[in-house]
Scaffold this active site. Structure first.
Site, short mmCIF file in Angstrom:
data_model
loop_
_atom_site.label_atom_id
_atom_site.label_comp_id
_atom_site.label_asym_id
_atom_site.label_seq_id
_atom_site.Cartn_x
_atom_site.Cartn_y
_atom_site.Cartn_z
N LYS A 1 0.87 -1.33 0.05
CA LYS A 1 0.12 -0.06 0.23
C LYS A 1 0.77 1.16 0.03
O LYS A 1 0.60 2.20 -0.72
CB LYS A 1 -0.93 -0.03 1.25
N GLN B 1 -4.10 -2.06 9.90
CA GLN B 1 -4.04 -3.27 9.38
C GLN B 1 -4.71 -4.59 9.89
O GLN B 1 -4.39 -4.45 11.17
CB GLN B 1 -2.64 -3.54 8.79
N ASP C 1 -10.91 2.43 4.29
CA ASP C 1 -11.09 0.99 4.03
C ASP C 1 -12.71 0.59 4.11
O ASP C 1 -12.94 -0.41 3.51
CB ASP C 1 -10.54 0.40 5.20
#
Ligand code: NAD
Length: 293
Positions: free
Chosen positions: A52, A96, A119
């Protein structure tokens, strides 16, 4: 069979975003900024966060990875997220997953300001998605919808089987694919670990999305001719053929199904790059205050 090439589609989208970022910078504006929080030493999580960050750098976004030891307390993590929520120069924040067992992911996700939740996991974003209101879509389902649209795959009235009901893939994707809109309107079946006679379902499906995390689960004798297959699974298995001693495979036995299906996403190079690019698209939307003012 046609490969649903997420790698090349994501590259095209990257070029488009980079063009927009270059023009922002040449007008003296700051670029979008994505922050990723990484906890502990999980190798898969480290790989995802590195990918990312690399993608951010390629398109000119600012990106910051904040690492914490696996022993970080939930309270300390929440305090750090609250600080980032207040920073006007940060547009997107992701934590994460998975988190260590002593940290409740639902509390952590709810602490992220929904306006920076690129997200798309926050209850406000998921609720708005259910109600067809503006929101950030979860990155993996969003990437899959982009692939379907880009390859102009007929979805109207099709039987779509999604295997795996996680909050980040299967469940939100079932909502998006059953919507009344172009590139949706599917009759969706959401299968999971308690589903009985899964072979009967796979044989009837026109579109199959595999998101269960079991290597090479879907095989030739489980599908009908010309089915569309989307393989979300990323499984690391041992291999004598690679230097590292391991390789990545999906939830689909690619070799076994490739001559029977009409479309299929490869692993790697299918859904994975589309997930990352969707995260970057959401970050740009956040920067531009498109979804939430
Ligand atoms: P998860 O790991 O949270 O849950 C697995 C799901 O599969 C559960 O809903 C469970 O009920 C179902 N399941 C397990 N065994 C089953 C069986 N035998 N039959 C039917 N259903 C079964 O799910 P997840 O987080 O969505 O991850 C699934 C896979 O997708 C993993 O391999 C993960 O690494 C991968 N993934 C890939 C991306 C990407 O960008 N490509 C993104 C997210 C997850």
């Amino acid at each position: 069979m046609i490969l649903l090439d997420g790698k090349s589609l994501s590259q095209k989208i990257k070029h488009d975003i980079k063009y927009q970022v270059d023009s922002l910078k040449s007008n003296g504006k700051r670029p979008p900024h994505l922050v990723a929080i990484l906890i502990g030493e999980n190798p898969a999580s480290q790989t995802y966060v590195t990918a990312k960050k690399k993608s951010c750098e390629e398109i000119g976004f600012d990106s910051t990875v904040i690492k914490f030891p696996v022993t970080i307390s939930q309270n300390k993590l929440i305090n750090e997220i609250e600080k980032i929520n207040l920073d006007d120069e940060i547009d997107g924040l992701i934590v994460q997953l998975p988190l260590p067992n002593h940290i409740d992911p639902s509390i952590v996700i709810s602490t992220i300001c929904y306006k920076k939740d690129v997200d798309g996991f926050h209850p406000i974003n998921l609720g708005n998605m259910m109600l067809q209101q503006p929101c950030y879509f979860p990155a993996t389902p969003m990437g899959i919808m982009s692939l379907i649209e880009n390859y102009n795959i007929e979805t109207n009235g099709k039987n779509c089987l999604i295997i795996g009901r996680s909050n980040i893939v299967g469940t939100p994707l079932s909502v998006l694919l059953s919507r009344n809109s172009k590139y949706a309107n599917c009759t969706v079946t959401l299968a999971h670990s308690r589903t009985k006679d899964i072979n009967l379902l796979t044989k009837k499906a026109d579109i199959i999305v595999m998101a269960l995390g079991i290597p090479k689960f879907l095989k030739n004798d489980m599908i009908k001719d010309s089915v569309v297959i989307i393989d979300v699974g990323i499984n690391r298995i041992k291999s004598d053929k690679s230097k590292s001693g391991w390789t990545l495979v999906g939830d689909v036995d690619f070799q076994s199904v490739k001559d029977k299906c009409s479309y299929i996403t490869p692993v790697p190079g299918g859904v994975g790059p589309m997930t990352i690019i969707s995260l970057l698209r959401n970050t740009l939307l956040s920067y531009k205050r498109v979804i939430y003012k």
